[in-house]
Design a protein around this motif. Structure first.
Motif, mmCIF file in Angstrom:
data_model
loop_
_atom_site.group_PDB
_atom_site.id
_atom_site.type_symbol
_atom_site.label_atom_id
_atom_site.label_comp_id
_atom_site.label_asym_id
_atom_site.label_seq_id
_atom_site.Cartn_x
_atom_site.Cartn_y
_atom_site.Cartn_z
ATOM 1 N N ILE A 173 0.817 -1.224 0.000
ATOM 2 C CA ILE A 173 0.000 0.000 0.000
ATOM 3 C C ILE A 173 0.848 1.271 0.000
ATOM 4 C CG2 ILE A 173 -1.715 1.295 1.356
ATOM 5 C CD1 ILE A 173 -2.902 -1.591 1.997
ATOM 6 N N ILE A 217 2.078 1.855 -3.528
ATOM 7 C CA ILE A 217 1.075 2.410 -4.448
ATOM 8 C C ILE A 217 0.857 3.894 -4.164
ATOM 9 C CG2 ILE A 217 -1.404 2.345 -5.008
ATOM 10 C CD1 ILE A 217 -1.184 -0.758 -4.574
ATOM 11 N N MET A 218 0.796 4.234 -2.888
ATOM 12 C CA MET A 218 0.454 5.613 -2.512
ATOM 13 C C MET A 218 1.680 6.536 -2.497
ATOM 14 S SD MET A 218 -2.638 4.712 0.161
ATOM 15 C CE MET A 218 -3.418 6.337 0.180
ATOM 16 N N ASN A 219 2.838 5.983 -2.827
ATOM 17 C CA ASN A 219 4.050 6.769 -3.072
ATOM 18 C C ASN A 219 4.549 6.555 -4.497
ATOM 19 O OD1 ASN A 219 5.537 8.066 -0.530
ATOM 20 N ND2 ASN A 219 4.507 6.232 0.207
ATOM 21 N N ALA A 220 3.729 5.989 -5.351
ATOM 22 C CA ALA A 220 4.228 5.487 -6.636
ATOM 23 C C ALA A 220 4.878 6.569 -7.496
ATOM 24 C CB ALA A 220 3.090 4.820 -7.405
ATOM 25 N N ALA A 221 4.244 7.724 -7.605
ATOM 26 C CA ALA A 221 4.789 8.767 -8.477
ATOM 27 C C ALA A 221 6.201 9.132 -8.025
ATOM 28 C CB ALA A 221 3.899 10.013 -8.444
ATOM 29 N N ARG A 222 6.366 9.280 -6.716
ATOM 30 C CA ARG A 222 7.670 9.714 -6.215
ATOM 31 C C ARG A 222 8.712 8.601 -6.322
ATOM 32 N NH1 ARG A 222 9.004 12.678 -0.469
ATOM 33 N NH2 ARG A 222 11.109 13.332 -1.098
ATOM 34 N N GLU A 225 8.818 6.264 -8.558
ATOM 35 C CA GLU A 225 9.219 6.118 -9.958
ATOM 36 C C GLU A 225 10.085 7.295 -10.415
ATOM 37 O OE1 GLU A 225 7.335 4.042 -13.769
ATOM 38 O OE2 GLU A 225 5.993 5.469 -12.820
ATOM 39 N N ALA A 226 9.786 8.484 -9.916
ATOM 40 C CA ALA A 226 10.536 9.665 -10.367
ATOM 41 C C ALA A 226 11.840 9.841 -9.596
ATOM 42 C CB ALA A 226 9.670 10.915 -10.221
ATOM 43 N N ALA A 250 6.994 5.850 4.895
ATOM 44 C CA ALA A 250 6.298 7.059 4.411
ATOM 45 C C ALA A 250 4.789 6.973 4.664
ATOM 46 C CB ALA A 250 6.593 7.333 2.924
ATOM 47 N N THR A 292 1.535 8.078 5.941
ATOM 48 C CA THR A 292 0.801 9.245 6.437
ATOM 49 C C THR A 292 -0.520 8.758 7.034
ATOM 50 O OG1 THR A 292 -0.228 9.495 4.266
ATOM 51 C CG2 THR A 292 1.807 10.739 4.646
ATOM 52 N N SER A 323 -3.557 9.050 6.042
ATOM 53 C CA SER A 323 -4.469 8.432 5.060
ATOM 54 C C SER A 323 -3.979 7.062 4.616
ATOM 55 C CB SER A 323 -4.627 9.338 3.833
ATOM 56 O OG SER A 323 -5.279 10.527 4.197
ATOM 57 N N ILE A 324 -2.671 6.905 4.464
ATOM 58 C CA ILE A 324 -2.130 5.585 4.126
ATOM 59 C C ILE A 324 -2.422 4.613 5.268
ATOM 60 C CG2 ILE A 324 -0.009 4.298 3.640
ATOM 61 C CD1 ILE A 324 1.045 6.676 2.136
ATOM 62 N N LEU A 359 9.410 0.735 -8.946
ATOM 63 C CA LEU A 359 8.093 0.138 -8.684
ATOM 64 C C LEU A 359 8.031 -1.368 -8.946
ATOM 65 C CD1 LEU A 359 5.741 2.984 -9.959
ATOM 66 C CD2 LEU A 359 6.369 2.408 -7.608
ATOM 67 N N ILE A 386 -4.233 9.284 -5.729
ATOM 68 C CA ILE A 386 -3.958 8.084 -4.920
ATOM 69 C C ILE A 386 -2.473 7.740 -4.991
ATOM 70 C CG2 ILE A 386 -4.346 5.577 -4.822
ATOM 71 C CD1 ILE A 386 -7.276 6.218 -5.728
ATOM 72 N N MET A 387 -1.900 7.858 -6.193
ATOM 73 C CA MET A 387 -0.517 7.418 -6.375
ATOM 74 C C MET A 387 0.511 8.520 -6.017
ATOM 75 S SD MET A 387 -1.183 4.917 -9.670
ATOM 76 C CE MET A 387 0.344 3.977 -9.569
ATOM 77 N N GLU A 431 -0.250 14.533 1.101
ATOM 78 C CA GLU A 431 -0.610 14.712 2.510
ATOM 79 C C GLU A 431 0.520 15.342 3.315
ATOM 80 O OE1 GLU A 431 -3.498 12.487 5.526
ATOM 81 O OE2 GLU A 431 -2.057 11.153 4.581
ATOM 82 N N THR A 451 3.515 9.576 -13.966
ATOM 83 C CA THR A 451 4.684 8.792 -14.384
ATOM 84 C C THR A 451 4.198 7.649 -15.289
ATOM 85 O OG1 THR A 451 4.438 7.396 -12.443
ATOM 86 C CG2 THR A 451 5.893 9.319 -12.212
#
Lengths: 375, 375
Positions: free
Chosen positions: A214, A217-222, A224-225, A235, A237, A239-240, A299, B217-218, B224, B237
């Motif tokens: 989980i 998934i909820m950190n996926a953009a960061r 990957e980048a 990480a 938070t 909500s996670i 990822l 979500i991602m 947050e 991404t």
């Protein structure tokens, strides 16, 4: 050297696998390590060295807190050779590789052997027992632990530190009717084993199912980048933590339907690390070992690519049989499928792979207790 | 002033709503703006000013590229007053507020009125038509556009720039049998309207269903912890693009089952913004207006809290009736539920709220064409 020295094959070349090999060797056993060709680098370094330089920081390990050059760990040329020579086979490879490892070693399996999966996902013992049975060893005893027995850290090509050892280690045995036999056969080298009711209970006894996929998934953009970056307490938070709590609620519904003891991910972390807190968010941030760790580098990391097919997929499959709805587990698998462009429902440990297809709850309970012969 | 001046009520106080109010006023209409009490600040500022200072950057707006003080826009003391006085009611409030706005104004609705939802989510026209029918106006004509007609930017308390205007604007009418009537009644002030087959087709004609919730979500941990931050191309991404592609594939299966024209999110962005690219990932990063925008400030943002209940929930509900599986849409709603600690399946636009419960595909098609009287 103890009277009942055993021949162990440790399959895997991670620091944790070598830590376990070192301790078993220090206890006077014959220890053969092996790994699949693609992952052998650490073993080649060990074979070329005079021994494994072990800096043990843990009082409870055999020999206690000390630095020792551990000699005589044998490096097998391939996995099948190690398996053929051993009485007890300890798998510390990724759970997703079990099928490949055993396919290459099927002719070496015997009914008098024990396979101990450390750890074994959710139902890995069932998968492995099926493969062993097909390979002509239907009475081979298969067990799985809820976690790795020791934690090692690489300190050089043939050097490591043993940083932690589990003081008690839940184990599930398949079939569960042979639990006492397993405990007795491993009593000398694994006195810390504590029996669960069955391998499924052991498979649910870790927190990885919530903690690993989980937050990815909820950190996926960061990830990957920018991965890897500082990943304090995964990480997680608030909500996670709520999403993980929702998965944990589904896990407890499954445990309840199985008649197993109800625990929470918080309970597991509190017990494992001696921490406290009023919520999962608080508890996870109280674990010292989770502070300032690194995020997954990308990822494809095992928190998704291993844990989804070997823990979440079988959890959902069992839930279906038990009539338990698991929208959040489903959602997490489906996100992983889309991210990785694959179908973990098919490639993962579904009911067919675990040998549970066509069974109802009572049939599964009977099978866990008595083995595939009970069908 | 044109001969057929109309009285419009524009409900909403965003810069986009005021931009539309200004253009309708420039065209010589009577224009009354209103908003719910909690959101009135922008209207209070307008009421206190000598007029709305509009810096129009768009040639195609009435009056063309120029700066004008637009006077005579009336600010109503409450929404019901504005609605009672108007022939055409344009809703530019969040879709989640339709029920509350109409509940407070039910006594003001009349069969000779038009309600135009800009935009209206997936099936907002059905929800609004049901409320109007219950309020005694079953023949009130309801339509919804696929996007906002104009884009405004606040330039001061009673000042704004009109930065963009849609040259053609898809519209769906409920019931669809009255599409020609709607086009004729609005022809003078909305020549850019282009009719879809029905309101459901219009509801699927935007890209928000994929573009809004999934990147939130991602990116959840970072939003947050650090939001708002630079959110270039929605921080999409390659893996996020794959998840959006998976949702788009489900959307196309629904469109196919509805017999509607098949489009992709890429098609929609290409047509809307005149960009190009070989994949959704490329296309979304080619849109100039998506560069260097800000991420949502927090996880309650409307990309989840509005789009999930008013677009994803009804999409899944329709898919169920049509026999289309939507694992990624389900997953996205379930993640939003867990993140927000609520149940959007229940609070969102499900079949009951849209008046579609109990209907099969043919029944839905008949209802969209002929209205609730067709049941």
């Amino acid at each position: 050297m103890p009277s009942a020295a055993t021949t162990y094959a440790v399959i895997g070349a991670t620091e944790h696998a070598l830590a376990l090999a070192a301790e078993l060797r220090l206890a006077g056993n014959r220890v053969i390590v092996a790994e699949q060709a693609a992952r052998r680098a650490a073993l080649d370094a060990l074979a070329a060295a005079p021994g494994l330089d072990v800096d043990c920081q843990v009082e409870s390990v055999v020999g206690g807190r000390q630095r020792r050059l551990v000699t005589g760990i044998e490096v097998a040329p391939d996995v099948a050779t190690a398996i053929g020579a051993a009485q007890v086979l300890i798998f510390m490879t990724p759970q997703t590789t079990y099928e490949d490892v055993l396919a290459a070693s099927a002719g070496s399996l015997r009914n008098d052997q024990i396979i101990l999966l450390c750890p074994g996902g959710l139902g890995g013992a069932l998968l492995v027992a099926r493969i062993a049975a097909k390979a002509g060893a239907p009475d081979l005893l298969v067990a799985q632990t809820s976690a790795m027995p020791l934690g090692g850290r690489n300190a050089g090509p043939a050097a490591l530190r043993i940083a932690s050892k589990k003081k008690f280690l839940p184990v599930g045995v398949f079939p569960a009717s042979r639990t006492q036999e397993l405990l007795e056969r491993l009593a000398e080298d694994f006195p810390q084993l504590t029996a669960n009711a069955d391998v499924i209970e052991t498979g649910f006894a870790g927190a990885a199912m919530g903690l690993h996929p989980i937050p990815m998934i909820m950190n996926a953009a960061r990830i990957e980048a920018d991965g890897p970056y500082v990943y304090d307490g995964y990480a997680i938070t608030p909500s996670i933590a709520r999403v993980i709590d929702a998965v944990d609620a589904e896990r407890r519904l499954i445990l309840k339907a199985l008649g197993a003891p109800l625990t929470t991910f918080s309970d597991i972390l509190k017990q494992s690390y001696g921490v406290d807190g009023d919520s999962f968010h608080e508890v996870v941030h109280a674990v010292p070992g989770y502070r300032q760790v690194k995020s997954p580098p990308d990822l494809r990391y095992r928190y998704l690519s291993e844990d989804v097919p070997t823990q979440l997929v079988p959890a959902v499959a069992l839930a279906r049989v038990l009539g338990v709805a698991t929208p959040m587990l489903d959602a997490t698998v489906n996100y992983a499928n889309a991210m990785h462009g694959c179908d973990y429902w098919r490639s993962g440990w579904n009911l067919e792979k675990l040998g549970l297809d066509g069974l109802d709850a009572a049939g599964i309970a009977a099978l866990l207790a008595r083995g595939f012969g009970a069908r």
